[in-house]
Design a protein around this motif. Structure first.
Motif, PDB file in Angstrom:
ATOM      1  N   GLU A  61       5.337  -0.332   0.526  1.00  0.00           N
ATOM      2  CA  GLU A  61       3.882   0.233  -0.069  1.00  0.00           C
ATOM      3  C   GLU A  61       2.708  -0.226   0.832  1.00  0.00           C
ATOM      4  O   GLU A  61       2.691  -1.503   1.147  1.00  0.00           O
ATOM      5  CB  GLU A  61       3.768  -0.160  -1.482  1.00  0.00           C
ATOM      6  CG  GLU A  61       4.308   0.681  -2.240  1.00  0.00           C
ATOM      7  CD  GLU A  61       3.537   2.101  -2.892  1.00  0.00           C
ATOM      8  OE1 GLU A  61       2.113   2.284  -2.367  1.00  0.00           O
ATOM      9  OE2 GLU A  61       4.076   3.058  -3.464  1.00  0.00           O
ATOM     10  N   SER A  87       3.692   7.104  -4.888  1.00  0.00           N
ATOM     11  CA  SER A  87       4.291   6.094  -5.631  1.00  0.00           C
ATOM     12  C   SER A  87       5.287   6.726  -6.626  1.00  0.00           C
ATOM     13  O   SER A  87       6.422   6.245  -6.920  1.00  0.00           O
ATOM     14  CB  SER A  87       3.450   5.168  -6.388  1.00  0.00           C
ATOM     15  OG  SER A  87       2.537   4.608  -5.407  1.00  0.00           O
ATOM     16  N   ASP A 121       3.276  -0.863  -8.670  1.00  0.00           N
ATOM     17  CA  ASP A 121       3.873   0.373  -9.075  1.00  0.00           C
ATOM     18  C   ASP A 121       5.281   0.509  -9.895  1.00  0.00           C
ATOM     19  O   ASP A 121       5.653   1.325 -10.337  1.00  0.00           O
ATOM     20  CB  ASP A 121       3.718   1.395  -8.136  1.00  0.00           C
ATOM     21  CG  ASP A 121       2.220   1.924  -7.766  1.00  0.00           C
ATOM     22  OD1 ASP A 121       1.759   2.615  -8.560  1.00  0.00           O
ATOM     23  OD2 ASP A 121       1.947   1.608  -6.572  1.00  0.00           O
TER      24      ASP A 121
HETATM   25 MG   LIG Z   1       0.563   4.697  -4.946  1.00  0.00          MG
END
Ligand SMILES: [Mg+2]
Ligand SMILES: Nc1ncnc2c1ncn2[C@@H]1O[C@H](COP(=O)(O)OP(=O)(O)OP(=O)(O)O)[C@@H](O)[C@H]1O
Length: 576
Positions: free
Chosen positions: A450, A187, A222
């Motif tokens: 993600e 991330s 994130d």
């Molecule tokens: Mg991550």
């Protein structure tokens, strides 16, 4: 004389090439005083007596030898008895393995067709040597806008010898994947890419974009930093954060005029009648369509009977009055049930099929309309519709969009509903981008996911949810980049991602991976050198291997990714 030989251009010689080198690899023995200096990942040049060629190579392994410590050697018995050998007189040496990357020419690297000679001199590579690999003047310190600097080449992070690690965004209409185990730095890497896109100012992308519009499926929050502080991504005129109604985010207010907070409302018309039917039936049967073919066929023909729908739902027409608005139709659940009952009475559908379809439609309505309120009464009231896509991908004014799927933005929302949203948004994007291409308009969008394994699961090994998002993802993966629609996938378990989707990725940023995933990673990337494979299981957070088309180097490199801007995310809760 001896010292002169050891220095060229102020550089100290590292050592000598040993016998039996090949065009692609070689060994060298470092000088004693250089033994401590060399390390794996270091670039060196071999100044060869063979036609005066200069080879560029990378140290891939270092072995130290001491004859007293060889297995079963003369000192073995003494060691056994606990007597240390007389080290000062032992024969000791170090051997470094090299991967030869190419022959340096003014035009860049070219494939070597003959090996260096034993005794050729090895020097550390200088900035000048490495310059030819870059497409701009390194000493200027100015990275052209077309490149994103995600960090430094591993081992070249110091001020004196700093080599930027670049992604070539001329090739961003490529798909890339960031993979690695939990906590390996994925991330951070994706955030760094977005920040660098958000800092661009030069206009040298197709369509006159100064930067690439981005839409992120943010599974863990994130990227909410950019909503909190849009100054972190200045090139985007707005950061839009979309969340599910009824979530904690209902109590949040945006702090900046550049940050916009909106509820997720999708436009069901992005899907075809048969895709809508498939979704409704699949959700009802927890993803399995086998055995539900009759229900699927019936619902599909029901929703495709445009004339009947127009007649029965006269208020459910889209703005231009030509097309049926499926948002509206799904909202009118009682009328829907009534019509299915009619069909049953007229024997147009088997009674048990009608029952199942009524339950499936009611279940869909309950979940998507009543519980989460993501299907509006009309397409025009959708947040994510045609106009939205035109707006966020406007070359003069690109935007950053965060689909907030974190616990704050999607409190208590099931994966199925999230998959439905992702599938729907991708279907809309695919439709819009196909239309742009037909109109001859250049548009770009980077779609980041993600936890990609949750949206394009390889159901062989990871059977979750239903497959709408996966089907559309596969279409985007296979065709999207022709239209400027690119994917950035982030995943902990690449082998859990649909192999078709994975095989379309052409750039990889690989962080530390579990030993069980090495084989898979090596296969999807088209093969990695053995020494890189070995290294993949024990890399520190932020260290990654970059390989593929966005890599400016013609071979995989180790990259130390820069940290994202420090900005601690904290929600501003409206307590009024
Ligand atoms: Mg991550
Ligand atoms: N480039 C980097 N340099 C130094 N430290 C880093 C770097 N990237 C990540 N880290 C450290 O590792 C931690 C985990 O990073 P990150 O959240 O990016 O991992 P991840 O792979 O996304 O993990 P997860 O799978 O749990 O989402 C960070 O909080 C940071 O401390």
């Amino acid at each position: 004389m001896e010292n002169e030989l050891r220095q060229i251009g102020g550089r100290k010689q590292l050592g000598y090439v040993l016998s039996r080198s090949r065009s692609d690899y070689a060994y060298f023995q470092p000088l004693k005083e250089m033994e401590a200096l060399i390390k794996e990942g270091m670039f060196v040049v071999i100044i060869s007596r063979n036609e005066g060629l200069t080879y560029l190579a990378e140290i891939t392994g270092i072995s130290h030898y001491n004859e007293y410590y060889e297995k079963g050697e003369i000192w073995a018995e003494a060691l056994r008895e606990g007597f240390p050998p007389p080290d000062e007189i032992s024969r000791r040496y170090t051997v470094a393995a090299l991967r030869i990357l190419g022959v340096l020419t003014p035009q860049g690297l070219r494939n070597p067709d003959k090996p260096p000679l034993p005794g050729d001199l090895v020097y550390p590579a200088s900035l000048n040597d490495l310059q030819s690999l870059y497409h701009y003047d390194l000493s200027s310190g100015q990275t052209p806008a077309r490149f994103i600097e995600i960090g430094k080449i591993y081992g070249y992070e110091s001020e004196e010898l700093k080599l930027p690690a670049l992604l070539d965004t001329n090739n961003i209409n490529m798909h890339f994947a960031v993979i690695g185990t939990t906590g390996s730095g994925k991330s951070n890497t994706m955030g760094r890419i977005i920040e660098m896109l958000g800092a661009r100012s030069g206009i040298d992308l197709p369509g006159g974009y100064k930067t690439i519009p981005v839409m992120i499926v943010d599974a863990n929050g994130d990227y909410l930093d950019y909503f909190e502080n849009p100054e972190l991504v200045k090139s985007y005129s707005k950061v839009k954060r979309l969340y599910f109604e009824g979530s904690e985010a209902d109590n949040i207010r945006s702090q900046s005029s550049k940050a916009e907070l909106k509820r997720i409302k999708i436009d069901l018309n992005a899907l075809s009648p048969s895709e809508i039917s498939e979704t409704i039936i699949a959700i009802y049967h927890s993803g399995k369509l086998e055995g539900a073919e009759l229900q699927l066929n019936y619902l599909s023909s029901f929703l495709s009977d445009i004339e009947r729908l127009k007649e029965q739902f006269p208020l459910c027409m889209s703005n231009n009055n030509y097309e049926v608005d499926y948002n509206c139709i799904i909202n009118k659940i009682d009328k829907l049930k009534e019509l299915i009952e009619e069909d049953r009475k007229a024997n147009k559908v088997h009674s048990s099929t009608a029952d199942a379809v009524i339950r499936a439609v009611a279940n869909f309505h309950e979940l998507m309309v009543k519980k989460h309120n993501i299907i509006p009464s009309h397409g025009a009231n959708a947040e994510i519709n045609d106009d939205f896509v035109d707006d966020i991908t406007n070359p003069k004014d690109p935007k950053l969009v965060i689909l907030d799927f974190s616990t704050e933005g999607a409190t208590g929302v099931d994966l199925t509903v999230k998959q439905f949203v992702v599938g729907n948004v991708l279907a809309l994007l695919f439709k819009k981008f196909t239309a742009y291409r037909i109109q001859g308009v250049n548009r770009l969008l980077l779609f980041v996911i993600e936890e990609a394994q949750n949206y394009a699961p390889n159901t062989q090994v990871y059977p979750i949810g239903f497959s709408l998002a996966k089907k559309i993802l596969a279409s985007v993966a296979t065709q999207g980049r022709k239209f400027g629609l690119c994917l950035g996938l982030v995943t902990q378990r690449p082998s859990y991602v649909d192999p078709i989707v994975m095989s379309m990725m052409n750039t990889f940023i690989i962080h530390r991976v579990a030993p069980g995933d090495i084989k898979f990673v090596s296969t999807v990337t088209g093969g990695l050198p053995k020494y890189i494979e070995r290294r993949l299981t024990y890399m520190e957070p932020g260290l990654a291997v970059l390989t593929g088309q966005m890599n400016v180097f013609p071979y995989p490199i180790f990259v130390k990714v820069d940290r994202r801007e420090k900005h601690k995310y904290s929600s501003i809760v409206n307590n009024e």
